[in-house]
Design a protein around this motif. Sequence first.
Motif, PDB file in Angstrom:
ATOM      1  N   ALA A 162       0.838  -1.209   0.000  1.00 26.87           N
ATOM      2  CA  ALA A 162       0.000   0.000   0.000  1.00 26.87           C
ATOM      3  C   ALA A 162       0.871   1.256   0.000  1.00 26.87           C
ATOM      4  O   ALA A 162       0.537   2.254  -0.638  1.00 26.87           O
ATOM      5  N   SER A 163       1.982   1.196   0.707  1.00 25.31           N
ATOM      6  CA  SER A 163       2.884   2.348   0.726  1.00 25.31           C
ATOM      7  C   SER A 163       3.615   2.494  -0.601  1.00 25.31           C
ATOM      8  O   SER A 163       3.942   3.608  -1.013  1.00 25.31           O
ATOM      9  N   GLN A 181       1.131   4.238  -2.668  1.00 28.20           N
ATOM     10  CA  GLN A 181       1.070   5.638  -2.239  1.00 28.20           C
ATOM     11  C   GLN A 181       2.255   6.445  -2.782  1.00 28.20           C
ATOM     12  O   GLN A 181       2.095   7.544  -3.300  1.00 28.20           O
ATOM     13  N   ASN A 182       3.443   5.859  -2.701  1.00 24.84           N
ATOM     14  CA  ASN A 182       4.636   6.523  -3.243  1.00 24.84           C
ATOM     15  C   ASN A 182       4.526   6.749  -4.740  1.00 24.84           C
ATOM     16  O   ASN A 182       4.921   7.792  -5.257  1.00 24.84           O
ATOM     17  N   LEU A 183       3.980   5.764  -5.452  1.00 25.19           N
ATOM     18  CA  LEU A 183       3.845   5.883  -6.910  1.00 25.19           C
ATOM     19  C   LEU A 183       2.820   6.961  -7.255  1.00 25.19           C
ATOM     20  O   LEU A 183       3.041   7.781  -8.148  1.00 25.19           O
ATOM     21  N   ASN A 187       4.446  10.396  -6.460  1.00 26.66           N
ATOM     22  CA  ASN A 187       5.680  10.827  -7.133  1.00 26.66           C
ATOM     23  C   ASN A 187       5.675  10.672  -8.648  1.00 26.66           C
ATOM     24  O   ASN A 187       6.291  11.472  -9.344  1.00 26.66           O
ATOM     25  N   VAL A 188       5.047   9.618  -9.143  1.00 28.33           N
ATOM     26  CA  VAL A 188       5.089   9.363 -10.597  1.00 28.33           C
ATOM     27  C   VAL A 188       3.694   8.963 -11.089  1.00 28.33           C
ATOM     28  O   VAL A 188       3.530   7.884 -11.675  1.00 28.33           O
ATOM     29  N   ASN A 234      -5.320  -1.975   2.784  1.00 30.06           N
ATOM     30  CA  ASN A 234      -4.037  -1.945   2.078  1.00 30.06           C
ATOM     31  C   ASN A 234      -4.050  -2.863   0.859  1.00 30.06           C
ATOM     32  O   ASN A 234      -3.607  -2.497  -0.226  1.00 30.06           O
ATOM     33  N   ASP A 273       9.513   0.342   0.982  1.00 32.93           N
ATOM     34  CA  ASP A 273       8.476   0.877   0.094  1.00 32.93           C
ATOM     35  C   ASP A 273       9.021   1.846  -0.950  1.00 32.93           C
ATOM     36  O   ASP A 273       8.602   1.816  -2.109  1.00 32.93           O
ATOM     37  N   VAL A 274       9.891   2.746  -0.526  1.00 37.53           N
ATOM     38  CA  VAL A 274      10.387   3.771  -1.450  1.00 37.53           C
ATOM     39  C   VAL A 274      11.189   3.103  -2.560  1.00 37.53           C
ATOM     40  O   VAL A 274      11.006   3.380  -3.748  1.00 37.53           O
ATOM     41  N   ALA A 320       8.885   1.134  -4.900  1.00 34.24           N
ATOM     42  CA  ALA A 320       8.128   2.052  -5.755  1.00 34.24           C
ATOM     43  C   ALA A 320       9.023   2.563  -6.882  1.00 34.24           C
ATOM     44  O   ALA A 320       8.625   2.602  -8.058  1.00 34.24           O
ATOM     45  N   THR A 327       0.067   3.198   7.273  1.00 35.89           N
ATOM     46  CA  THR A 327       0.800   3.718   6.107  1.00 35.89           C
ATOM     47  C   THR A 327       1.062   5.219   6.206  1.00 35.89           C
ATOM     48  O   THR A 327       1.825   5.756   5.428  1.00 35.89           O
ATOM     49  N   GLN A 375       9.570  -0.139   5.799  1.00 38.82           N
ATOM     50  CA  GLN A 375       9.988   1.265   5.785  1.00 38.82           C
ATOM     51  C   GLN A 375       9.582   1.958   7.086  1.00 38.82           C
ATOM     52  O   GLN A 375      10.212   2.915   7.518  1.00 38.82           O
ATOM     53  N   ASN A 403      17.136   6.190   1.119  1.00 36.35           N
ATOM     54  CA  ASN A 403      16.146   6.520   0.089  1.00 36.35           C
ATOM     55  C   ASN A 403      15.103   7.517   0.585  1.00 36.35           C
ATOM     56  O   ASN A 403      14.493   8.227  -0.211  1.00 36.35           O
ATOM     57  N   LEU A 434      14.750   9.618  -2.749  1.00 30.59           N
ATOM     58  CA  LEU A 434      15.113   8.959  -4.011  1.00 30.59           C
ATOM     59  C   LEU A 434      14.287   9.469  -5.189  1.00 30.59           C
ATOM     60  O   LEU A 434      14.815   9.715  -6.273  1.00 30.59           O
ATOM     61  N   PHE A 435      12.988   9.635  -4.997  1.00 29.68           N
ATOM     62  CA  PHE A 435      12.151  10.057  -6.122  1.00 29.68           C
ATOM     63  C   PHE A 435      12.481  11.474  -6.579  1.00 29.68           C
ATOM     64  O   PHE A 435      12.400  11.790  -7.749  1.00 29.68           O
TER      65      PHE A 435
END
Lengths: 405, 172
Positions: A39-40, A43-45, A48-49, A78, A139-140, A143, B36, B78, B107, B166-167
């Motif tokens: 799920a994270s 969320q990151n995707l 960010n992208v 999630n 997660d980061v 992603a 989260t 994380q 990251n 990182l992003f």
Amino acid sequence: MPHTIIEKIFLAHGAEGAEPGSIQWLGLDYRTARDFGGASVVQNLRENVPDKPVADVKRTFFTFDCNAPANTAGYADNQHSCRLFAREHGVKVFDVDAGIGSHVLIESGLVKPGTTAVGTDSHYNILGALGAFGQGMGDVDIAYAFAHGRTWFEVPGSVKITLKGLPAANTDAKDVTLYLCGQLGAAGLLGQVGELYGEWVDQAGLAERITLASMGTEMGAISLIIPGDNPDFHASPGAPYERELEFDIDGLRPQVALPGHPEDVHPVHEVIAQGSVPIDSVFIGSCTNGRIEDLRAAASHLRGGACPPQVMLRVVPATRQVWQEALKEGLMDVFMDANGLVSNAGCGGCASGQIGMTGAGEVQLSTSNRNFSGKQGKGRTYLCGPSVAAASAAAGELVEPEAKS
Amino acid sequence: MNTIKGRVWVLTDDQGALIPNIDTDMIFHNRYLHITKLEEMGPYALDNLAGWEDFAKKCQPGDIVVAGGNFGCGSSRQQAVDCFRALGVTALVAESFGAIYFRNAVNAGWPVLVCPALDPAALNSGDEIELDLAGGTWRNLTRGTDLPALKAVSNVQREIMAAGGLFKLATG
């Protein structure tokens, strides 16, 4: 120039060099996320992208194995956020019925010697069983891997580990694995890759290799790698190892890790010589010992019928495929006749208690890979192989199993 | 962000020794894994580490954590990094880190530093310290003493920290 296995894998995946300690961009053949962390990742995707979150859907999967099926509303949320994202972008989901993601990937035939794959699973380095490079990430990281298909990675140094001799007939691969963990310690291979060699390793089947590779994480290793069947990903003669270690496993007897520390490993016969260890529960499964071979080994010690009533035996096949094989072979009858509880495929007790936690004062034998204090509840968890676990379940106390017939 | 100053928490046992192999279930237990949102993670930091269960209540924004070897071994979660960020912990120094934990911190753009010769007798919880990330040095300001050298920060870690994650590095 001679290279170790991990160096060859890096060079075959876009790295400009393979000097240990150098940071390289590494191409990733497969990138996956579990319900744990997934799920994270989503969320990151989305943050960010959002325009192009998945570089290649054919190389990207979700695998739900940790809390399968979701037994909390939070996990259900999630998982479903991953499903919705996957439908939106055409990513395949191995849902809560499929089993452990790393094992599903192996069964699917996608993992070959030299393959690179990452997932939100700290035991993804289990792919070292096939001479491949798997790595668990947060997660980061995952992603970023979904979106870009590559990641930065410091080339790990390599350690050549040779196991001399053959263990006793009443052992499983887990006994060798625990022994190695005990010898090396929790940080014995910190940041390094261990390459495994020796007579026992050579004759080990895939399930045994999976068990062995699965506990590199508990030794601090980036990965334990067993050379696969493609010589392109074998170490060159004269490969630059940081260390070369030998361990004598000849005649090795069944081992157990005492509660709290996967590396606090002792022979079963020495532990029980100090006094009997009555047990309350037994868990057979996990990415370390959830293959059909592990279930066969366990079943072979349970044919006498019911376990003592105070023992709660829990069995979790690693994958749906293993579950069906066990059913066809009649192993499920053996577990049920032993008063066992058989759950759907998945990670079992390791992460969030798919198959229950332990209570204060409870003594559990587990074939998983970690028994950190408090991880699986307040009980005391010993780690062992499926033969020790099953024979002990039948006896109601920790015992050394008879040799396999 | 080349220097970081703050009050330190040294993760020692009741004998004053650094606790080795603090794993991710001690840092952020698996019963909280469904969380989260970073801002919800703080209260659970270290609540399964014997002797440190009340860490989240004692910790203040701007504090720094110091730990023993193989810190963050175990799972890939994380949250084991983010729970400290949620509390406003500005940096973490350890003798060594579990590899996945270290990457997760890097990251996230969160400063993690390695001090192989860490001496727990050289600083107490509550001391004021100053980290110089560029110079690879740190000082105990309360005692006015230098502390053993930090391992050099890699270029990629520096770049990701400077970018703020990182992003952000990827999108320039």
